[in-house]
Design a protein around this motif. Structure first.
Motif, short mmCIF file in Angstrom:
data_model
loop_
_atom_site.label_atom_id
_atom_site.label_comp_id
_atom_site.label_asym_id
_atom_site.label_seq_id
_atom_site.Cartn_x
_atom_site.Cartn_y
_atom_site.Cartn_z
N ILE A 1 0.98 -1.25 0.02
CA ILE A 1 -0.01 -0.06 -0.09
C ILE A 1 0.98 1.23 -0.02
O ILE A 1 1.63 1.57 0.97
CB ILE A 1 -1.09 -0.10 1.35
N THR A 2 0.66 2.18 -0.99
CA THR A 2 1.50 3.31 -1.14
C THR A 2 0.85 4.80 -0.69
O THR A 2 1.64 5.54 -0.47
CB THR A 2 1.98 3.53 -2.47
N GLN A 3 -0.39 4.54 -0.77
CA GLN A 3 -1.43 5.70 -0.71
C GLN A 3 -2.49 5.62 0.23
O GLN A 3 -3.21 4.36 -0.21
CB GLN A 3 -1.73 6.73 -1.86
N ILE A 4 -3.16 6.15 1.02
CA ILE A 4 -4.33 6.39 1.72
C ILE A 4 -4.95 7.74 1.73
O ILE A 4 -4.38 8.51 2.19
CB ILE A 4 -4.29 5.94 3.17
N THR A 5 -5.88 7.87 0.71
CA THR A 5 -6.59 9.12 0.48
C THR A 5 -7.96 9.10 0.59
O THR A 5 -8.81 8.77 -0.24
CB THR A 5 -6.08 9.63 -0.92
N LEU A 6 -8.49 9.29 1.86
CA LEU A 6 -9.82 9.41 2.25
C LEU A 6 -10.81 10.45 1.52
O LEU A 6 -10.45 11.63 1.43
CB LEU A 6 -10.14 9.10 3.52
N ASP A 7 -12.02 10.03 1.17
CA ASP A 7 -13.06 10.91 0.84
C ASP A 7 -13.51 11.55 2.11
O ASP A 7 -13.46 11.11 3.03
CB ASP A 7 -14.08 10.19 -0.05
N PRO A 8 -13.93 12.90 1.83
CA PRO A 8 -14.28 13.63 3.02
C PRO A 8 -15.93 13.19 3.47
O PRO A 8 -17.13 13.86 3.10
CB PRO A 8 -14.62 15.12 2.57
N ALA A 9 -15.97 12.33 3.85
CA ALA A 9 -17.46 11.43 3.90
C ALA A 9 -17.78 11.51 5.73
O ALA A 9 -18.93 10.97 5.85
CB ALA A 9 -17.17 9.96 3.92
N GLY A 10 -16.86 12.07 6.59
CA GLY A 10 -17.45 12.40 7.66
C GLY A 10 -16.93 11.38 8.77
O GLY A 10 -17.54 10.84 9.66
N LEU B 1 -6.28 12.34 5.25
CA LEU B 1 -7.50 12.10 5.86
C LEU B 1 -8.34 13.36 6.23
O LEU B 1 -9.20 13.55 6.79
CB LEU B 1 -7.38 11.43 7.40
N ALA B 2 -8.16 14.27 5.14
CA ALA B 2 -8.69 15.75 5.29
C ALA B 2 -10.22 15.74 5.47
O ALA B 2 -10.90 14.80 4.65
CB ALA B 2 -8.07 16.58 4.14
N ASP B 3 -10.68 16.73 5.89
CA ASP B 3 -12.33 16.87 6.03
C ASP B 3 -13.03 15.85 6.35
O ASP B 3 -13.96 15.32 5.94
CB ASP B 3 -12.66 17.49 4.57
N ASN B 4 -12.46 15.34 7.62
CA ASN B 4 -13.47 14.20 8.35
C ASN B 4 -13.40 14.51 9.78
O ASN B 4 -13.31 15.75 10.31
CB ASN B 4 -12.81 12.81 8.29
N SER B 5 -13.81 13.69 10.52
CA SER B 5 -13.98 13.90 12.18
C SER B 5 -13.15 12.84 12.81
O SER B 5 -13.46 12.37 13.94
CB SER B 5 -15.40 13.71 12.55
N PHE B 6 -11.88 12.74 12.40
CA PHE B 6 -11.05 11.70 13.09
C PHE B 6 -10.37 12.75 14.59
O PHE B 6 -10.51 14.05 14.63
CB PHE B 6 -9.65 11.71 12.53
N TYR B 7 -10.47 11.99 15.59
CA TYR B 7 -10.13 12.56 16.91
C TYR B 7 -9.18 12.11 17.84
O TYR B 7 -8.80 11.05 17.46
CB TYR B 7 -11.46 12.66 17.75
N GLY B 8 -8.69 12.32 18.67
CA GLY B 8 -7.68 11.93 19.68
C GLY B 8 -6.27 12.27 19.33
O GLY B 8 -6.17 13.19 18.30
N PRO B 9 -5.42 11.60 19.92
CA PRO B 9 -3.96 12.33 19.57
C PRO B 9 -3.47 11.58 18.22
O PRO B 9 -3.83 10.49 17.65
CB PRO B 9 -2.96 11.49 20.86
#
Length: 389
Positions: free
Chosen positions: A85-94, A114-122
């Motif tokens: 796996i060389t890239q992970i580019t997620l869609d902004p799906a929340g 992982l831009a424009d989502n709701s990931f949280y924590g450290p």
């Protein structure tokens, strides 16, 4: 002849099925598959829409298998040999969840977005194991805690964007060790402290909307010969902006508005030096003294804002003679005298504002003179009596 055709068809079918089996099963590294499973498991199932990239991550098939008609249709890329796996580019799906520390097992990853989502924590410190990572984009999530010092071990990193999160604490002091870093954006977090020594190959620096403090020191920017953009507005930067800053050889755009600067030193680049400086915003500080005339010496300067500071004296005549200047904001100061007549001749082409000062004879019909000048009583108080023209 018919026997030959039958044999040929048999060989073609054998080739088809062997190729089909190879493509379906793939050869993705088992450690990469495990890391992907852990990554998806750390995300709340309820936050994965049926139409999203992550919903298509069905581990009954190989992640790198082709063709991707129904499974792993988007969100990741693989190496040419379909093993890593060389890239992970997620869609902004929340998507909502934490960033699994097992992401560090994807050691061939070059892009994590992982831009424009709701990931949280450290942000897990184990991210330092991604030695091939070139782009790390966690923009517009809900990450909290400090920036782990271990990120400075990502020696291949070229673009680093953690803007629009809830990160706190100081910038890692060893951030200058990221020698390949070109773009750094940490804007709109809750970062504190002063700016450490920056990576020498930086082109763009954005850390607006934090609580950074202290003055801008030459040691922090030492050796940044390629730096083009500096965006540090909406912080608590204090003291004097010294002359060396605007002489950075590649500087084009500067935004230091909404800080607590009290003084600015401007040296003209001189005839033997060139400057690419185009736009400067020093508005909404506490800058005292006269309007710096040496800005005129920057040949490409097109936009200048010194609005809402504590500047006094007259507007330099040279400003109205500068052909490159298109936007000039000097409103909200304590400037006196008559503004240069060339501003109102219809030939200067300058827009902006000279309003809310103590100017005399600023034509009320001109947009440049809006808003209206300060009351005479405030101007008298500012100058300890009647301001001289």
């Amino acid at each position: 002849m018919s026997r030959f055709i039958s044999l040929l068809l048999l060989l073609l079918l054998k080739f088809f099925f062997s190729t089909h089996i190879h493509l379906v099963h793939g050869l993705t590294s088992p450690s990469d598959v495990s890391a992907l499973k852990a990554f998806k498991a750390s995300i709340k199932t309820s936050s994965i829409p049926q139409w999203s990239c992550l919903a298509s991550w069905d581990f009954t098939t190989d992640p790198c298998a082709f063709p991707r008609r129904t499974h792993f249709t988007c969100g990741l890329s693989c190496s040419p040999d379909s093993t890593r796996i060389t890239q992970i580019t997620l869609d902004p799906a929340g998507y909502s969840g934490t960033l699994s520390p097992f992401i560090s097992k994807l050691t061939q990853l070059t892009v994590l977005d992982l831009a424009d989502n709701s990931f949280y924590g450290p942000i897990p410190s184990s991210i330092s194991s991604l030695s091939n990572l070139q782009t790390l984009t966690l923009r517009s999530n809900q990450f909290s805690g400090s920036i782990p010092p271990s990120v400075t071990q990502l020696k291949s990193l070229e673009a680093f964007d953690l803007s629009h999160n809830s990160l706190t604490g100081f910038l890692p002091s060893s951030i200058n060790s990221l020698s390949n870093l070109r773009r750094l954006d940490l804007s709109f977090n809750k970062l504190t402290g002063s700016i450490p020594k920056l990576p020498s190959n930086l082109l763009e620096l954005a850390m607006k909307g934090n609580s950074l403090s202290g003055s801008l020191t030459k040691s922090s920017f030492d050796g940044l010969t390629g730096l083009e953009v500096v965006e540090l507005s909406e912080n608590s930067i204090t003291g004097t902006l010294e002359a060396w800053f605007f002489l950075l050889p590649s500087l084009q755009q500067v935004d230091l508005a909404n800080n607590s600067l009290t003084r600015v030193e401007i040296w003209s680049p001189g005839r033997s030096s060139s400057s690419d400086l185009v736009a400067v915003d020093l508005g909404f500080n506490r800058i005292e003294g006269y309007v710096p005339v040496n800005f005129v010496g920057y040949p490409l300067l097109s936009s200048l804002s010194l609005r809402y500071n504590r500047l006094r004296g007259k507007i330099p005549l040279e400003y109205s003679q500068k052909k490159s200047l298109r936007r000039l904001y000097l409103d909200g100061n304590f400037l006196i005298g008559q503004p240069p007549p060339a501003f109102f001749s219809g030939q200067s082409g300058v827009s902006g504002s000279l309003g809310d000062n103590c100017l005399q004879s600023c034509p009320t019909a001109s947009q440049l003179c809006l808003p209206s000048q300060k009351p005479n009583s405030i101007c008298k108080q500012a100058y300890g009596g009647k301001p001289k023209s």
